[in-house]
Design a protein around this motif. Structure first.
Motif, PDB file in Angstrom:
ATOM      1  N   GLU A   4     -11.799  60.940  25.556  1.00 11.12           N
ATOM      2  CA  GLU A   4     -11.837  60.690  24.106  1.00 11.12           C
ATOM      3  C   GLU A   4     -13.089  61.328  23.494  1.00 11.12           C
ATOM      4  OE1 GLU A   4     -10.046  56.802  23.149  1.00 11.12           O
ATOM      5  OE2 GLU A   4     -11.822  56.592  21.907  1.00 11.12           O
TER       6      GLU A   4
ATOM      7  N   LEU B  96     -12.776  65.013  23.237  1.00  9.99           N
ATOM      8  CA  LEU B  96     -11.863  65.459  22.174  1.00  9.99           C
ATOM      9  C   LEU B  96     -12.301  64.949  20.800  1.00  9.99           C
ATOM     10  CD1 LEU B  96      -8.461  65.089  24.026  1.00  9.99           C
ATOM     11  CD2 LEU B  96      -9.569  67.201  23.352  1.00  9.99           C
ATOM     12  N   THR B  97     -13.553  64.533  20.701  1.00  5.57           N
ATOM     13  CA  THR B  97     -14.111  64.180  19.394  1.00  5.57           C
ATOM     14  C   THR B  97     -14.876  65.392  18.871  1.00  5.57           C
ATOM     15  OG1 THR B  97     -14.285  61.859  19.972  1.00  5.57           O
ATOM     16  CG2 THR B  97     -15.681  62.600  18.168  1.00  5.57           C
ATOM     17  N   ILE B  98     -14.407  65.894  17.743  1.00  5.43           N
ATOM     18  CA  ILE B  98     -14.992  67.137  17.207  1.00  5.43           C
ATOM     19  C   ILE B  98     -16.040  66.812  16.138  1.00  5.43           C
ATOM     20  CG2 ILE B  98     -14.467  69.410  16.217  1.00  5.43           C
ATOM     21  CD1 ILE B  98     -13.003  68.854  18.867  1.00  5.43           C
TER      22      ILE B  98
ATOM     23  N   ALA C  81     -10.573  62.354  17.731  1.00  6.45           N
ATOM     24  CA  ALA C  81     -11.391  61.822  16.633  1.00  6.45           C
ATOM     25  C   ALA C  81     -12.176  62.959  15.994  1.00  6.45           C
ATOM     26  CB  ALA C  81     -12.359  60.775  17.175  1.00  6.45           C
ATOM     27  N   ILE C  82     -12.621  62.707  14.769  1.00  9.45           N
ATOM     28  CA  ILE C  82     -13.446  63.707  14.070  1.00  9.45           C
ATOM     29  C   ILE C  82     -14.667  63.009  13.474  1.00  9.45           C
ATOM     30  CG2 ILE C  82     -11.928  63.561  12.014  1.00  9.45           C
ATOM     31  CD1 ILE C  82     -12.694  66.537  11.488  1.00  9.45           C
ATOM     32  N   ARG C  83     -15.826  63.602  13.669  1.00 10.44           N
ATOM     33  CA  ARG C  83     -17.056  63.000  13.140  1.00 10.44           C
ATOM     34  C   ARG C  83     -17.125  63.237  11.640  1.00 10.44           C
ATOM     35  NH1 ARG C  83     -19.012  65.580  17.712  1.00 10.44           N
ATOM     36  NH2 ARG C  83     -19.431  64.145  19.421  1.00 10.44           N
TER      37      ARG C  83
ATOM     38  N   THR D 136     -18.737  66.541  10.846  1.00 13.17           N
ATOM     39  CA  THR D 136     -17.838  67.702  11.000  1.00 13.17           C
ATOM     40  C   THR D 136     -16.916  67.811   9.791  1.00 13.17           C
ATOM     41  OG1 THR D 136     -17.851  67.227  13.358  1.00 13.17           O
ATOM     42  CG2 THR D 136     -16.214  68.794  12.593  1.00 13.17           C
TER      43      THR D 136
END
Lengths: 184, 69
Positions: free
Chosen positions: A179, A182-184, B42-44, B47
């Motif tokens: 996880e 795969l966190t961008i 997930a995306i920060r 970002t």
């Protein structure tokens, strides 16, 4: 002077130790296998001593079936012990332990399989203990469980259970790491 | 996953290539590709902020919710 020991150094020492134990366990397993096959299918040694100088002649003379069963148990345990150390060596030798990203599927499957193998050793040792106890109660002189390599079933069970728990925690770690990756 | 990433749509609207966006938001091409193909878990916020700034759009233009059928 401050001496710092890194985890890589500890793993290297562990690898050397595992190689030494693996060679010893392999010699033991080979000795038991060759002795068992020779006694079962050719004839017992003239001096009546098995591998590791186990006094097995009285059991052989009492009943060949019981003798073969005990030999089978000793050989199974010895081979499983050797395979456990072989798996540890493969893991350490091929640098599958990446400390930057330690939670890999390979290490996870190693933990689970090693845990089950350890529990199997515990099971066979425990069964062999009861079996040897029954034979001893019939008046057949048997050597100690330690000499036969069948001692410490409770320790093997404990180690297997601990490894299983670590394996389940590790499984969650693999999910968390995936996880995180795969966190961008 | 019911969250759809419409990054390719916004990039096409702004006529911006993946390389150009990668340079502007300072994210590797492989990570942008993961985001674009919907493989990201997930995306920060940082970002998302950088992408919105580079593409001059709102988060809702990039992310969309479509319930599973």
């Amino acid at each position: 002077m401050d001496i710092k020991i890194s985890s890589q150094q500890i793993l290297r020492v562990l690898l050397v130790l595992c190689w030494i134990i693996f060679i010893g366990v392999c010699i033991d397993a080979g000795g038991f296998l060759v002795s068992s096959i020779y006694w079962s299918f050719v004839k017992p040694n003239a001096d009546g001593f098995f591998w590791n100088k186990l006094p097995m002649l009285s059991l052989y003379q009492y009943d060949k079936g019981h003798f073969m069963a005990i030999c089978l148990l000793i050989c199974i345990v010895a081979v499983i012990k050797a395979s456990i150390f072989y798996r540890i060596i493969v893991l350490l030798q091929e640098n599958k332990l990446n400390m930057a990203k330690p939670f890999t599927r390979e290490v996870g499957s190693f933990l689970f399989l090693t845990a089950w193998l350890t529990i199997m050793v515990g099971f066979f040792c425990s069964y062999a203990g009861k079996y040897v106890g029954q034979l001893t109660s019939k008046g057949i002189p048997m050597s100690g469980m330690k000499e036969m390599g069948l001692a410490g079933s409770d320790v093997w069970f404990f180690m297997g259970a601990t490894l299983l728990v670590i394996g389940f925690i590790f499984k969650r770690g693999i999910e968390l790491q995936a996880e995180n990756d795969l966190t961008i | 996953m019911p969250i759809i990433v419409n990054l390719d749509v916004m990039m096409a609207r702004r006529k911006m290539s993946l390389n150009e966006l990668s340079e502007k938001v300072d994210i590797t091409l492989s990570n942008l590709s993961i985001l674009k193909t919907g493989k990201a878990k997930a995306i920060r916020f940082s970002t998302l902020e950088a992408i919105c700034k580079a593409l001059d759009c709102q988060p809702a233009d990039i992310l969309e919710y479509q319930p599973d059928r």
